[in-house]
Design an enzyme around this catalytic site. Structure first.
Site, PDB file in Angstrom:
ATOM      1  N   CYS A   1      42.691  17.369  47.486  1.00  0.00           N
ATOM      2  CA  CYS A   1      43.494  17.950  46.405  1.00  0.00           C
ATOM      3  C   CYS A   1      42.975  19.343  46.041  1.00  0.00           C
ATOM      4  O   CYS A   1      41.810  19.640  46.214  1.00  0.00           O
ATOM      5  CB  CYS A   1      43.411  17.087  45.151  1.00  0.00           C
ATOM      6  SG  CYS A   1      44.004  15.434  45.386  1.00  0.00           S
TER       7      CYS A   1
ATOM      8  N   ASN B   1      41.731  16.440  40.562  1.00  0.00           N
ATOM      9  CA  ASN B   1      41.153  16.224  41.883  1.00  0.00           C
ATOM     10  C   ASN B   1      39.991  15.269  41.682  1.00  0.00           C
ATOM     11  O   ASN B   1      39.115  15.505  40.853  1.00  0.00           O
ATOM     12  CB  ASN B   1      40.640  17.541  42.482  1.00  0.00           C
ATOM     13  CG  ASN B   1      40.037  17.321  43.861  1.00  0.00           C
ATOM     14  OD1 ASN B   1      40.271  16.292  44.485  1.00  0.00           O
ATOM     15  ND2 ASN B   1      39.261  18.287  44.341  1.00  0.00           N
ATOM     16  N   GLY B   2      40.000  14.140  42.393  1.00  0.00           N
ATOM     17  CA  GLY B   2      38.916  13.163  42.251  1.00  0.00           C
ATOM     18  C   GLY B   2      39.488  11.765  42.127  1.00  0.00           C
ATOM     19  O   GLY B   2      40.647  11.517  42.472  1.00  0.00           O
TER      20      GLY B   2
ATOM     21  N   GLU C   1      30.894  15.135  69.203  1.00  0.00           N
ATOM     22  CA  GLU C   1      31.790  16.154  68.618  1.00  0.00           C
ATOM     23  C   GLU C   1      33.079  16.241  69.427  1.00  0.00           C
ATOM     24  O   GLU C   1      34.169  16.356  68.859  1.00  0.00           O
ATOM     25  CB  GLU C   1      31.070  17.496  68.567  1.00  0.00           C
ATOM     26  CG  GLU C   1      31.892  18.665  68.069  1.00  0.00           C
ATOM     27  CD  GLU C   1      32.411  18.508  66.642  1.00  0.00           C
ATOM     28  OE1 GLU C   1      31.955  17.576  65.933  1.00  0.00           O
ATOM     29  OE2 GLU C   1      33.302  19.287  66.255  1.00  0.00           O
TER      30      GLU C   1
ATOM     31  N   TRP D   1      46.213  15.256  47.939  1.00  0.00           N
ATOM     32  CA  TRP D   1      45.847  14.463  49.117  1.00  0.00           C
ATOM     33  C   TRP D   1      45.704  13.044  48.581  1.00  0.00           C
ATOM     34  O   TRP D   1      44.793  12.755  47.794  1.00  0.00           O
ATOM     35  CB  TRP D   1      44.534  14.978  49.698  1.00  0.00           C
ATOM     36  CG  TRP D   1      44.109  14.330  50.961  1.00  0.00           C
ATOM     37  CD1 TRP D   1      44.640  14.523  52.211  1.00  0.00           C
ATOM     38  CD2 TRP D   1      43.066  13.368  51.131  1.00  0.00           C
ATOM     39  NE1 TRP D   1      43.972  13.772  53.138  1.00  0.00           N
ATOM     40  CE2 TRP D   1      43.020  13.035  52.509  1.00  0.00           C
ATOM     41  CE3 TRP D   1      42.179  12.749  50.276  1.00  0.00           C
ATOM     42  CZ2 TRP D   1      42.099  12.131  53.024  1.00  0.00           C
ATOM     43  CZ3 TRP D   1      41.262  11.856  50.789  1.00  0.00           C
ATOM     44  CH2 TRP D   1      41.233  11.546  52.138  1.00  0.00           C
TER      45      TRP D   1
ATOM     46  N   LYS E   1      40.376  19.547  54.667  1.00  0.00           N
ATOM     47  CA  LYS E   1      39.330  20.469  55.101  1.00  0.00           C
ATOM     48  C   LYS E   1      38.050  20.241  54.316  1.00  0.00           C
ATOM     49  O   LYS E   1      36.960  20.370  54.845  1.00  0.00           O
ATOM     50  CB  LYS E   1      39.796  21.925  54.895  1.00  0.00           C
ATOM     51  CG  LYS E   1      38.810  22.961  55.400  1.00  0.00           C
ATOM     52  CD  LYS E   1      38.597  22.836  56.892  1.00  0.00           C
ATOM     53  CE  LYS E   1      37.568  23.799  57.413  1.00  0.00           C
ATOM     54  NZ  LYS E   1      37.220  23.530  58.819  1.00  0.00           N
TER      55      LYS E   1
ATOM     56  N   GLU F   1      40.803  13.655  66.011  1.00  0.00           N
ATOM     57  CA  GLU F   1      41.375  14.180  64.754  1.00  0.00           C
ATOM     58  C   GLU F   1      42.556  15.110  65.015  1.00  0.00           C
ATOM     59  O   GLU F   1      43.357  15.363  64.125  1.00  0.00           O
ATOM     60  CB  GLU F   1      40.322  14.893  63.922  1.00  0.00           C
ATOM     61  CG  GLU F   1      39.710  16.144  64.518  1.00  0.00           C
ATOM     62  CD  GLU F   1      38.713  16.791  63.566  1.00  0.00           C
ATOM     63  OE1 GLU F   1      38.935  16.795  62.363  1.00  0.00           O
ATOM     64  OE2 GLU F   1      37.700  17.301  64.062  1.00  0.00           O
TER      65      GLU F   1
ATOM     66  N   LYS G   1      36.802  15.705  67.813  1.00  0.00           N
ATOM     67  CA  LYS G   1      37.841  16.743  67.921  1.00  0.00           C
ATOM     68  C   LYS G   1      39.114  16.159  68.509  1.00  0.00           C
ATOM     69  O   LYS G   1      40.215  16.376  68.001  1.00  0.00           O
ATOM     70  CB  LYS G   1      37.336  17.889  68.793  1.00  0.00           C
ATOM     71  CG  LYS G   1      36.308  18.768  68.117  1.00  0.00           C
ATOM     72  CD  LYS G   1      36.959  19.849  67.318  1.00  0.00           C
ATOM     73  CE  LYS G   1      36.617  20.007  65.873  1.00  0.00           C
ATOM     74  NZ  LYS G   1      35.696  19.248  65.158  1.00  0.00           N
TER      75      LYS G   1
ATOM     76  N   ARG H   1      43.063  22.894  52.567  1.00  0.00           N
ATOM     77  CA  ARG H   1      42.309  21.670  52.198  1.00  0.00           C
ATOM     78  C   ARG H   1      42.987  20.408  52.706  1.00  0.00           C
ATOM     79  O   ARG H   1      42.399  19.338  52.694  1.00  0.00           O
ATOM     80  CB  ARG H   1      42.154  21.585  50.673  1.00  0.00           C
ATOM     81  CG  ARG H   1      41.354  22.719  50.075  1.00  0.00           C
ATOM     82  CD  ARG H   1      41.533  22.799  48.577  1.00  0.00           C
ATOM     83  NE  ARG H   1      40.798  21.777  47.901  1.00  0.00           N
ATOM     84  CZ  ARG H   1      39.604  21.956  47.324  1.00  0.00           C
ATOM     85  NH1 ARG H   1      39.054  23.138  47.380  1.00  0.00           N
ATOM     86  NH2 ARG H   1      38.985  20.996  46.719  1.00  0.00           N
TER      87      ARG H   1
ATOM     88  N   HIS I   1      25.415  -0.999  78.614  1.00  0.00           N
ATOM     89  CA  HIS I   1      25.124  -2.046  77.615  1.00  0.00           C
ATOM     90  C   HIS I   1      26.384  -2.487  76.879  1.00  0.00           C
ATOM     91  O   HIS I   1      26.321  -2.919  75.739  1.00  0.00           O
ATOM     92  CB  HIS I   1      24.070  -1.518  76.636  1.00  0.00           C
ATOM     93  CG  HIS I   1      22.793  -1.150  77.306  1.00  0.00           C
ATOM     94  ND1 HIS I   1      21.939  -2.070  77.877  1.00  0.00           N
ATOM     95  CD2 HIS I   1      22.245   0.066  77.568  1.00  0.00           C
ATOM     96  CE1 HIS I   1      20.912  -1.448  78.442  1.00  0.00           C
ATOM     97  NE2 HIS I   1      21.071  -0.157  78.266  1.00  0.00           N
TER      98      HIS I   1
HETATM   99  C1  AGP Z   1      35.515  18.585  61.244  1.00  0.00           C
HETATM  100  O1  AGP Z   1      36.299  18.773  62.466  1.00  0.00           O
HETATM  101  C2  AGP Z   1      36.013  17.472  60.465  1.00  0.00           C
HETATM  102  N1  AGP Z   1      37.338  17.792  60.044  1.00  0.00           N
HETATM  103  C3  AGP Z   1      35.145  16.920  59.371  1.00  0.00           C
HETATM  104  O2  AGP Z   1      34.400  15.923  60.014  1.00  0.00           O
HETATM  105  C4  AGP Z   1      34.131  17.836  58.624  1.00  0.00           C
HETATM  106  O3  AGP Z   1      33.162  18.297  59.525  1.00  0.00           O
HETATM  107  C5  AGP Z   1      33.445  17.012  57.537  1.00  0.00           C
HETATM  108  O4  AGP Z   1      34.432  16.584  56.629  1.00  0.00           O
HETATM  109  C6  AGP Z   1      32.358  17.774  56.784  1.00  0.00           C
HETATM  110  O5  AGP Z   1      32.913  18.871  56.117  1.00  0.00           O
HETATM  111  P1  AGP Z   1      31.909  20.003  55.540  1.00  0.00           P
HETATM  112  O6  AGP Z   1      31.237  20.616  56.738  1.00  0.00           O
HETATM  113  O7  AGP Z   1      32.793  20.957  54.792  1.00  0.00           O
HETATM  114  O8  AGP Z   1      30.921  19.294  54.648  1.00  0.00           O
END
Ligand code: AGP
Length: 606
Positions: free
Chosen positions: A2, A98-99, A478, A74, A601, A485, A482, A27, A501
């Site tokens: 949010c 927001n929260g 990573e 959000w 974000k 997501e 990627k 965001r 394993h």
């Molecule tokens: C990154 O591709 C992700 N969207 C997400 O995991 C992000 O890295 C994570 O939410 C942490 O965000 P920050 O680095 O702003 O703390």
């Protein structure tokens, strides 16, 4: 996540509010709304979907109020639809939030029992009815204090009142909130991005604070109603990075600008005259630190995992890593000589901020590695190392990941040298290798066309694996994140040596497997693991470095060769193909690359 904005001015505010909401789109959100006050009436407009849809529903000729609030939502409680969008309003009060209000169910029950009628499924709406009820028997400030004392959970709030048409009330607990100062107008915003286009002078509320914002006067109070003075900070202006240029997506731009962001970051930390690393006002004696704990979420956590391998390679420091949402509830043993490092692009991630808060409360040494230097995590750490990569707008973190790894590597080099665990020659040799990184990344970006041609295989398969060992393991994690997501298909990052394993059972004909195996000390072992999956039908994309040396196995489906560098710097180069792979896979699926579904974000709720 949010985003909140509020403006009180000597002129109509609806257009400025909409413009600010656009700055908060990065965001991630699913609905939006605005409310302004004019002639004693609250004029509220909300819509599901994007800000541009909201804008089409606003008649700015009628929305002439000079006090207003806006919100991008959000969803946490209640489906993303128009009714659940913020603001939430009664005939006398309108609120954006927001929260998460954790005791909203009980509060709602009490309010319904005295006749309040609720319209939405949200936790936020209880705030509207609670403050409306309190105002019947208390003045404004008393009502605010009583309301804040009854709310449990986290919030950043902006509230307007029919009976106080010249002001906005802001309050903060756990979710960031800033005040901006303008000419004959003042602002509230979730972060500096919301306010940057209107002012470069801001103050931040701390947890428990509330404020009363008028167009030419702002008052701050603590949770006892005692007046506070707040520092006015000057924002760094880097507006020029906002645009996409001629890129289709921010993510594509942010991947391609990594040679520049690496160069800028190196310039900030490497002193070319003395061939040394400058970490500025590092506040501790090196010998007062005998261990390090690195904490982050998501991609930031992967940079912590990467740092663990570098620390083990270059120093004798004990090192732990933890996911922030685990750390904050763990029965931690705090040690005075441990340095806690928090990694966060936004500097606002709730779990990471909560973990920092716990360490601060235990009087630990805290350092943060962030991209937003005005952020809560940066402000509340003893020591901050910015990654200097400019605003990262794409929800999927790319240049910030490289920046986090780079600053961690630079910090580790410096500390290892100061602890006399690497000698001057090796120190200078590694600094020199670092300086070559921008050009090597530039060249590695040229592998793009092959990646684009094979990316479809990853979206058509029912899942994929990313395998790596040692320095490549965190990049495997990573790469899987990627791909997940951005293209919404399952992918799993795994230690290459662990496949036998259990996960080897997943391998069958045609399953795409990315094997990250630069010719470092883990290479031969990883190639053996690669042969195990090939033997079971996997389509292996091998990401390795250029070399005349024969690959140990035929039947590789595809191979990407990155430039040559030192073993501990390969992670920077093998990251490029996995970023491009995720981008092109999502492009093939036609998804919203900069704002993937369900994601934000900056995750400012638990
Ligand atoms: C990154 O591709 C992700 N969207 C997400 O995991 C992000 O890295 C994570 O939410 C942490 O965000 P920050 O680095 O702003 O703390």
């Amino acid at each position: 996540m949010c985003g909140i904005v509020g403006i009180t001015s000597n002129k109509p505010v609806s257009v400025s509010i909409i413009n600010s909401l656009r700055k908060l789109e990065y965001r991630g959100y699913d609905s939006a709304g605005i409310a302004t006050l004019s002639n004693g009436f609250i004029n509220e407009v909300k819509s599901e979907g994007r800000v541009e849809k909201l804008e089409k529903n606003i008649d700015t000729k009628n929305m002439i109020g000079s006090v207003g609030i806006g919100h991008v939502r959000w969803a946490t409680h209640g489906v993303p639809n128009k009714i659940n969008a913020h603001p939430h309003s009664s005939e006398s009060v309108s609120v954006v939030h927001n929260g998460i209000i954790e005791n909203s169910t009980n509060l709602k029950k009490n309010l319904v029992s005295i006749g309040h009628k609720f319209k939405s499924q949200t936790d936020t709406e209880v705030i509207v009815h609670l403050i409306t009820e309190l105002l019947k028997k208390n003045d404004l400030k008393e009502s605010i204090l009583k309301m804040l004392n009854q709310l449990e959970g986290s919030f950043a709030l902006a509230i307007i009142f029919k009976d106080h048409p010249d002001l906005i009330v802001g309050a903060r607990r756990g979710s960031p909130l800033a005040v901006g100062y303008g000419p004959n107008e003042n602002y509230l915003g979730s972060d500096s991005y919301a306010l940057k286009s209107m002012t470069n002078k801001i103050s931040y509320l701390d947890d428990g604070d509330f404020c009363i914002v008028k167009k030419n006067h702002v008052e701050f109070f603590d949770n006892n109603g005692i007046k506070l003075n707040k520092k006015v900070l000057k924002l760094s202006s880097n507006e020029e990075n906002y645009g996409k240029g001629d890129y289709k997506h921010y993510m594509a731009k942010e991947i391609d600008e990594q040679p520049i962001t690496i160069k800028n970051c190196i310039k900030e930390y490497i002193d070319n005259i003395n061939n040394d690393i400058n970490i500025y006002n590092f506040p501790w004696k090196i010998n007062d630190i005998s261990s390090v704990t690195l904490i982050g979420c998501g991609t930031a956590y992967h940079s912590c995992l990467m740092a663990k391998y570098w620390i083990e390679e270059l120093s004798s420091l004990d090192v732990n890593i933890d996911i922030a949402s685990e750390f904050r509830y763990r029965k931690n043993r705090f040690k005075k000589d441990n340095l806690y490092i928090f990694v966060s692009q936004s500097g606002e991630t709730a779990d990471t901020y909560a973990a920092l808060d716990i360490c601060n409360k235990n009087k630990m040494k805290t350092a943060s590695i962030v991209n937003v230097i005005e952020s809560s995590i940066a402000r509340d750490s003893n020591f901050v190392l910015p990654i200097h990569c400019g605003p990262e707008v794409g929800v999927a973190s790319t240049k910030a990941f490289i920046g986090q790894m780079l600053v961690l590597y630079i910090l580790i080099l410096k500390i290892s040298y100061l602890r006399k665990e690497i000698d001057k020659n090796l120190y200078i040799k590694k600094i020199k290798a670092l300086k070559e990184l921008p050009e090597l990344v530039e060249k590695t970006l040229l592998t793009e066309s092959k990646i684009q041609s094979i990316s479809g295989t990853f979206t058509e398969a029912k899942g994929s694996m990313f395998l790596g060992r040692g320095f490549s393991y965190s990049i495997a994690l990573e790469g899987a994140l990627k791909l997940k997501e951005l293209s919404y298909v399952h992918a799993e990052g795994y230690p290459a040596g662990e496949m036998k394993h259990g996960p080897l059972a997943l391998i069958e004909d045609g399953i795409p497997v990315v094997v990250l195996a630069p010719r470092d000390e883990y290479y031969k072992k990883t190639i053996s693991n690669m042969q195990e999956v090939i033997a079971r039908g996997a389509k292996v994309l091998l990401i390795t470095n250029k070399s005349k040396e024969e690959i140990f196995s035929e039947n590789i489906w595809e191979k990407i060769e990155v430039e040559n560098t030192s073993n501990d710097l390969f992670p920077f180069l093998i990251t490029i193909p996995i970023q491009k792979l995720a981008y092109y896979a999502a492009l093939k699926k036609g998804y919203d690359i900069d704002k993937p579904r369900n994601l934000a974000k900056s995750v400012t709720v638990e």
